[in-house]
Design an enzyme around this catalytic site. Structure first.
Site, mmCIF file in Angstrom:
data_model
loop_
_atom_site.group_PDB
_atom_site.id
_atom_site.type_symbol
_atom_site.label_atom_id
_atom_site.label_comp_id
_atom_site.label_asym_id
_atom_site.label_seq_id
_atom_site.Cartn_x
_atom_site.Cartn_y
_atom_site.Cartn_z
ATOM 1 C CE LYS A 134 -35.220 -24.300 -1.735
ATOM 2 N NZ LYS A 134 -34.513 -23.283 -0.948
ATOM 3 N NE ARG A 175 -33.912 -15.637 -2.794
ATOM 4 C CZ ARG A 175 -33.627 -16.925 -2.660
ATOM 5 N NH1 ARG A 175 -33.322 -17.661 -3.719
ATOM 6 N NH2 ARG A 175 -33.617 -17.503 -1.470
ATOM 7 C CG HIS A 186 -30.893 -17.416 1.618
ATOM 8 N ND1 HIS A 186 -30.559 -18.609 2.223
ATOM 9 C CD2 HIS A 186 -30.969 -17.695 0.288
ATOM 10 C CE1 HIS A 186 -30.423 -19.559 1.297
ATOM 11 N NE2 HIS A 186 -30.655 -19.018 0.114
ATOM 12 N NE ARG A 210 -33.043 -20.468 5.755
ATOM 13 C CZ ARG A 210 -32.347 -19.358 6.035
ATOM 14 N NH1 ARG A 210 -32.438 -18.799 7.236
ATOM 15 N NH2 ARG A 210 -31.595 -18.788 5.117
ATOM 16 C CE1 TYR A 225 -35.661 -36.070 -33.869
ATOM 17 C CE2 TYR A 225 -35.197 -36.148 -31.513
ATOM 18 C CZ TYR A 225 -36.048 -36.389 -32.579
ATOM 19 O OH TYR A 225 -37.275 -36.939 -32.353
ATOM 20 C CB CYS A 275 -34.472 -37.918 -27.867
ATOM 21 S SG CYS A 275 -33.353 -38.475 -29.165
ATOM 22 C CG MET A 276 -39.462 -35.117 -24.696
ATOM 23 S SD MET A 276 -41.057 -34.698 -25.426
ATOM 24 C CE MET A 276 -40.665 -33.227 -26.364
ATOM 25 C CG ASP A 277 -40.036 -39.156 -24.793
ATOM 26 O OD1 ASP A 277 -40.314 -38.423 -23.839
ATOM 27 O OD2 ASP A 277 -40.550 -39.048 -25.932
HETATM 28 C C1 PLP Z 1 -33.466 -23.554 -0.263
HETATM 29 C C2 PLP Z 1 -33.130 -22.699 0.884
HETATM 30 C C3 PLP Z 1 -32.236 -23.132 1.863
HETATM 31 C C4 PLP Z 1 -31.431 -24.412 1.731
HETATM 32 O O1 PLP Z 1 -30.272 -24.125 0.978
HETATM 33 P P1 PLP Z 1 -29.173 -25.232 0.614
HETATM 34 O O2 PLP Z 1 -28.108 -24.498 -0.087
HETATM 35 O O3 PLP Z 1 -29.869 -26.214 -0.272
HETATM 36 O O4 PLP Z 1 -28.752 -25.831 1.893
HETATM 37 C C5 PLP Z 1 -32.047 -22.331 2.975
HETATM 38 N N1 PLP Z 1 -32.691 -21.140 3.091
HETATM 39 C C6 PLP Z 1 -33.538 -20.679 2.150
HETATM 40 C C7 PLP Z 1 -34.200 -19.361 2.332
HETATM 41 C C8 PLP Z 1 -33.778 -21.435 1.023
HETATM 42 O O5 PLP Z 1 -34.614 -20.965 0.082
#
Ligand code: PLP
Length: 399
Positions: free
Chosen positions: A36, A130, A160, A216, A260, A307-309
């Site tokens: 992602k 969540r 999760h 995951r 700045y 700064c930005m850049d």
């Molecule tokens: C991003 C994500 C992960 C991976 O988590 P890490 O801490 O980066 O290993 C696993 N499960 C879900 C639902 C996630 O959104």
């Protein structure tokens, strides 16, 4: 590449990290890689291809848009959208054979016919608060609804973990116990469970009992430990390296300000180097007056506001610093040969090849860990990686 600010994405390191985790799993455990947010900033398609080549089986994304990017690049592996998706949006998912997360009871909606069938993973909220269903009573009607639909396939059930990376992960144990309870309840009702999954990077490392049918893996694909509060008994190689070339070196008098707001005022004559990287590139403003970069293998402190850049660093203590010298913002120290003048002596078309070749042949192991820079900026590796802006060219080292 005219600006001279670029990132190296080391696909060899991605493959190494994935393979190292693969070794921790039983042969039948599937390995989903979270790609992602553009593969945590690295480039989703490139990470997906490298990871699949190293033994990953599945990919996880946050939205259908991200999944489509992978499909359009010709990636055929199973993809799961980890965020929730509405029934109408899911039509696109079905068409492209993208599995979606079900965190809401769809039986109340007018749900279109899916062709081909839609694959769904049911999300259980065991303590992250969540997404997902919290109790067996909430899950049972959803499972019955899925089973009543010939065009919907129950492919997975997952939760999760919120605190698997913390020194005190007692809440994770509570989460797993709640998850187990729901799984047992479903089995008691005669349902055959689909793919069960729970563990993120931290969960994988904490307890093999949490691996279930699939894990995951996210942050550790990208070479970082999930947090500083846990041991990581896997060798992780850094995957993301950020570099730039100095544009100017000038000496300022005692009492003069930098950037700045003049938040840095020189207390002695100070040699200041300007680097064309800023918060718009993903080098956070929170690093102002706090972080350091590396030039010629030596640390140089960031002075004044980022700064930005652009940003400025103190190079008073470093000899022979000139415009065109290479700066390491994070990652492996730049090879000594990296000078803008060398690049400019090459035809534009050879810049990338030259960078790749010299990076690949370079044996220096010194590292300015991205994770350390994140910490100095009061954030985490995840956010620093995702912050890397699309205007920073990524150069992929494939082998
Ligand atoms: C991003 C994500 C992960 C991976 O988590 P890490 O801490 O980066 O290993 C696993 N499960 C879900 C639902 C996630 O959104």
């Amino acid at each position: 590449m005219y600006r001279g600010t670029f990132a190296i994405v080391d696909e060899r390191a991605i493959r190494h990290n994935v393979a190292a985790f693969k070794q921790k799993l039983s042969d039948s455990t599937r390995l989903l890689i979270a790609v992602k947010a553009n593969g945590y900033g690295h480039g989703a398609v490139e990470v997906a291809q490298a990871a699949l080549g190293a033994g990953a089986t599945d990919l996880g994304v946050a939205s259908i848009e991200e999944a489509l990017q992978l499909r359009r690049a010709g990636i055929a592996a199973p993809i799961l959208v980890l965020g929730v998706v509405s029934p109408t949006a899911a039509r696109t998912a079905a068409k492209w054979q993208i599995a979606v997360t079900l965190g809401d009871d769809w039986s109340e909606y007018s749900v279109p016919q899916f062709e081909p069938p839609l694959h769904v993973h049911i999300k259980i909220d065991t303590g992250m608060s969540r997404l997902g269903f919290k109790t067996l009573d909430e899950v049972l009607p959803v499972v019955r609804w899925i089973n009543s639909r010939p065009d919907v396939v129950w492919s997975g059930i997952f939760t999760h973990l919120a605190t698997a990376d913390a020194a005190d992960y007692s809440r994770t144990k509570v989460q797993i116990a709640r998850f187990e309870q729901i799984l047992a309840g479903l089995k008691a009702q005669g349902f055959v469970l689909p793919l069960v999954h729970a563990a993120n990077s931290a969960g994988i490392l904490r307890d093999p009992n949490w691996h279930y049918d699939m894990v995951r893996l996210g942050i550790s694909t990208y070479g970082c430990p999930p947090s500083r509060e846990m041991d990581v008994p896997v060798s992780l190689w850094p995957t993301l390296h950020l570099y730039s070339f100095i544009t100017r070196v000038a000496t300022i008098d005692r009492g003069e300000g930098v950037s700045y707001g003049a938040s840095f005022v020189a207390d002695r004559p100070t040699k200041v180097a300007t680097v064309p990287v800023g918060y718009a590139d993903g080098y956070p403003r929170a690093l102002s007056n706090r972080a350091h970069v590396v030039i010629h293998g030596q640390k140089a402190r960031v002075i004044g506001k980022v700064c930005m850049d652009q940003l400025m660093v103190d190079v008073t203590e470093i000899d022979d610093v000139h415009p065109g010298d290479c700066v390491t913002l994070y990652g492996r120290y730049a090879p000594e040969g990296w000078r803008q003048s060398v690049m400019e002596s090459l035809p534009e078309s050879e810049h990338k090849d030259w960078l790749i070749r010299t990076f690949r042949n370079y044996s220096g192991k010194n590292l300015l860990p991205l994770d350390d820079v994140a910490k100095i900026g009061h954030t985490i590796s995840y956010e620093l990686m995702c912050a890397l802006s699309l205007r920073v060219p990524r150069i992929y080292v494939k082998n």
